[in-house]
Design a protein around this motif. Structure first.
Motif, mmCIF file in Angstrom:
data_model
loop_
_atom_site.group_PDB
_atom_site.id
_atom_site.type_symbol
_atom_site.label_atom_id
_atom_site.label_comp_id
_atom_site.label_asym_id
_atom_site.label_seq_id
_atom_site.Cartn_x
_atom_site.Cartn_y
_atom_site.Cartn_z
ATOM 1 N N PRO A 85 2.051 41.414 7.379
ATOM 2 C CA PRO A 85 0.990 41.744 6.397
ATOM 3 C C PRO A 85 -0.146 40.720 6.476
ATOM 4 O O PRO A 85 0.063 39.556 6.815
ATOM 5 C CB PRO A 85 1.707 41.636 5.047
ATOM 6 N N GLU A 86 -1.349 41.169 6.140
ATOM 7 C CA GLU A 86 -2.517 40.282 6.203
ATOM 8 C C GLU A 86 -2.410 39.105 5.250
ATOM 9 O O GLU A 86 -3.051 38.081 5.451
ATOM 10 C CB GLU A 86 -3.792 41.074 5.914
ATOM 11 N N SER A 87 -1.582 39.220 4.213
ATOM 12 C CA SER A 87 -1.449 38.135 3.240
ATOM 13 C C SER A 87 -0.664 36.943 3.793
ATOM 14 O O SER A 87 -0.676 35.863 3.208
ATOM 15 C CB SER A 87 -0.755 38.650 1.975
ATOM 16 N N ILE A 88 0.008 37.123 4.920
ATOM 17 C CA ILE A 88 0.772 36.039 5.549
ATOM 18 C C ILE A 88 0.013 35.591 6.795
ATOM 19 O O ILE A 88 -0.246 36.378 7.702
ATOM 20 C CB ILE A 88 2.205 36.501 5.923
ATOM 21 N N HIS A 89 -0.348 34.310 6.834
ATOM 22 C CA HIS A 89 -1.098 33.770 7.951
ATOM 23 C C HIS A 89 -0.178 33.565 9.147
ATOM 24 O O HIS A 89 0.931 33.067 9.004
ATOM 25 C CB HIS A 89 -1.751 32.435 7.574
ATOM 26 N N LEU A 90 -0.662 33.932 10.325
ATOM 27 C CA LEU A 90 0.090 33.728 11.560
ATOM 28 C C LEU A 90 -0.583 32.610 12.342
ATOM 29 O O LEU A 90 -1.792 32.663 12.608
ATOM 30 C CB LEU A 90 0.113 35.014 12.390
ATOM 31 N N VAL A 91 0.189 31.583 12.696
ATOM 32 C CA VAL A 91 -0.292 30.476 13.497
ATOM 33 C C VAL A 91 0.450 30.521 14.815
ATOM 34 O O VAL A 91 1.687 30.494 14.834
ATOM 35 C CB VAL A 91 -0.062 29.114 12.798
ATOM 36 N N ILE A 92 -0.284 30.615 15.912
ATOM 37 C CA ILE A 92 0.330 30.642 17.238
ATOM 38 C C ILE A 92 -0.013 29.322 17.915
ATOM 39 O O ILE A 92 -1.174 28.971 18.079
ATOM 40 C CB ILE A 92 -0.188 31.841 18.069
ATOM 41 N N HIS A 93 1.025 28.597 18.272
ATOM 42 C CA HIS A 93 0.868 27.283 18.880
ATOM 43 C C HIS A 93 1.291 27.394 20.331
ATOM 44 O O HIS A 93 2.389 27.837 20.625
ATOM 45 C CB HIS A 93 1.737 26.268 18.133
ATOM 46 N N VAL A 152 6.658 27.866 4.807
ATOM 47 C CA VAL A 152 6.275 27.977 6.212
ATOM 48 C C VAL A 152 7.499 28.415 6.997
ATOM 49 O O VAL A 152 8.574 27.822 6.863
ATOM 50 C CB VAL A 152 5.744 26.620 6.757
ATOM 51 N N LEU A 153 7.357 29.455 7.819
ATOM 52 C CA LEU A 153 8.423 29.879 8.721
ATOM 53 C C LEU A 153 8.081 29.386 10.112
ATOM 54 O O LEU A 153 6.975 29.627 10.605
ATOM 55 C CB LEU A 153 8.518 31.416 8.779
ATOM 56 N N HIS A 154 9.017 28.689 10.735
ATOM 57 C CA HIS A 154 8.853 28.259 12.120
ATOM 58 C C HIS A 154 9.968 28.917 12.910
ATOM 59 O O HIS A 154 11.134 28.583 12.749
ATOM 60 C CB HIS A 154 8.931 26.741 12.235
ATOM 61 N N CYS A 155 9.621 29.882 13.729
ATOM 62 C CA CYS A 155 10.618 30.664 14.457
ATOM 63 C C CYS A 155 10.968 29.976 15.762
ATOM 64 O O CYS A 155 10.097 29.686 16.571
ATOM 65 C CB CYS A 155 10.073 32.057 14.712
ATOM 66 N N ASP A 169 3.910 31.868 3.328
ATOM 67 C CA ASP A 169 2.470 31.702 3.391
ATOM 68 C C ASP A 169 1.999 31.659 4.836
ATOM 69 O O ASP A 169 0.908 32.105 5.160
ATOM 70 C CB ASP A 169 2.061 30.409 2.678
ATOM 71 N N PHE A 170 2.841 31.094 5.704
ATOM 72 C CA PHE A 170 2.514 30.948 7.116
ATOM 73 C C PHE A 170 3.727 31.268 7.966
ATOM 74 O O PHE A 170 4.852 30.917 7.609
ATOM 75 C CB PHE A 170 2.092 29.499 7.440
ATOM 76 N N VAL A 171 3.492 31.905 9.109
ATOM 77 C CA VAL A 171 4.513 32.074 10.140
ATOM 78 C C VAL A 171 3.979 31.360 11.368
ATOM 79 O O VAL A 171 2.854 31.608 11.814
ATOM 80 C CB VAL A 171 4.783 33.564 10.463
ATOM 81 N N LEU A 172 4.769 30.451 11.889
ATOM 82 C CA LEU A 172 4.370 29.658 13.044
ATOM 83 C C LEU A 172 5.219 30.060 14.235
ATOM 84 O O LEU A 172 6.449 29.966 14.192
ATOM 85 C CB LEU A 172 4.549 28.169 12.734
ATOM 86 N N LEU A 173 4.559 30.531 15.292
ATOM 87 C CA LEU A 173 5.247 30.933 16.511
ATOM 88 C C LEU A 173 4.704 30.137 17.684
ATOM 89 O O LEU A 173 3.512 29.845 17.739
ATOM 90 C CB LEU A 173 5.019 32.424 16.801
ATOM 91 N N GLY A 174 5.581 29.823 18.615
ATOM 92 C CA GLY A 174 5.153 29.217 19.868
ATOM 93 C C GLY A 174 4.756 30.314 20.826
ATOM 94 O O GLY A 174 5.369 31.384 20.849
ATOM 95 N N ALA A 175 3.701 30.091 21.612
ATOM 96 C CA ALA A 175 3.289 31.081 22.598
ATOM 97 C C ALA A 175 4.353 31.173 23.682
ATOM 98 O O ALA A 175 4.973 30.181 24.052
ATOM 99 C CB ALA A 175 1.941 30.692 23.201
#
Length: 150
Positions: free
Chosen positions: A141-149, A16-19, A112-118
């Protein structure tokens, strides 16, 4: 003395990447998400710089430990993750814009996931600097899920 080894995650454990742009409430969500998934938490911090070259040669490499703001944010995030039993690794880069570095890091690490804050920046600053969330979303890429919090 006896050296205590930290538990190793399997090579195929989720990543998990949390930027980070600062110490925000999103950090707790990222740590909980990584913990729930048994993932390693990678914590990219991108120092946006206007000029990468000075005096005709490459700029000196900047270490995150020498950047007071990056050090404060990354140390706090790594410490908070380790308190929850989540392995966390800081990733520091300097670039004119953050989005390409975030996407490149996610792809290189096989995230697997990239987590970004809005973003809560003002409209003029957003116009001048661009929207990192939109740029990452458009390039990941579509294979990496993007989660926007937000």
């Amino acid at each position: 003395g006896v050296r205590k080894e930290s538990p190793r995650r399997p090579l195929d454990a989720p990543r998990v990447l949390h930027c980070l742009r600062g110490i925000t409430p999103v950090r707790a969500f990222a740590i909980e998400e990584a913990k729930m998934r048994g993932a390693t938490l990678y914590i990219p911090y991108v120092r946006e710089v206007a000029v990468l070259y000075q005096g005709g040669g490459p700029a000196q490499r900047i270490r995150w430990q020498d950047d007071p703001q990056a050090a404060a944010v990354l140390n706090a995030a790594v410490h908070a993750a380790k308190e929850q039993g989540v392995p966390a690794l800081p990733v520091f880069a300097t670039a004119p814009t953050a989005a390409p570095i975030i996407v490149d890091t996610a792809c290189t690490l096989g995230a697997d996931f990239v987590l970004l804050g809005a973003s809560h920046r003002g409209s003029m600053l957003k116009l001048l600097k661009g929207n990192v969330v939109a740029d990452v979303a458009g390039s990941l890429p579509e294979s990496i899920h993007l989660v926007i919090h937000g």
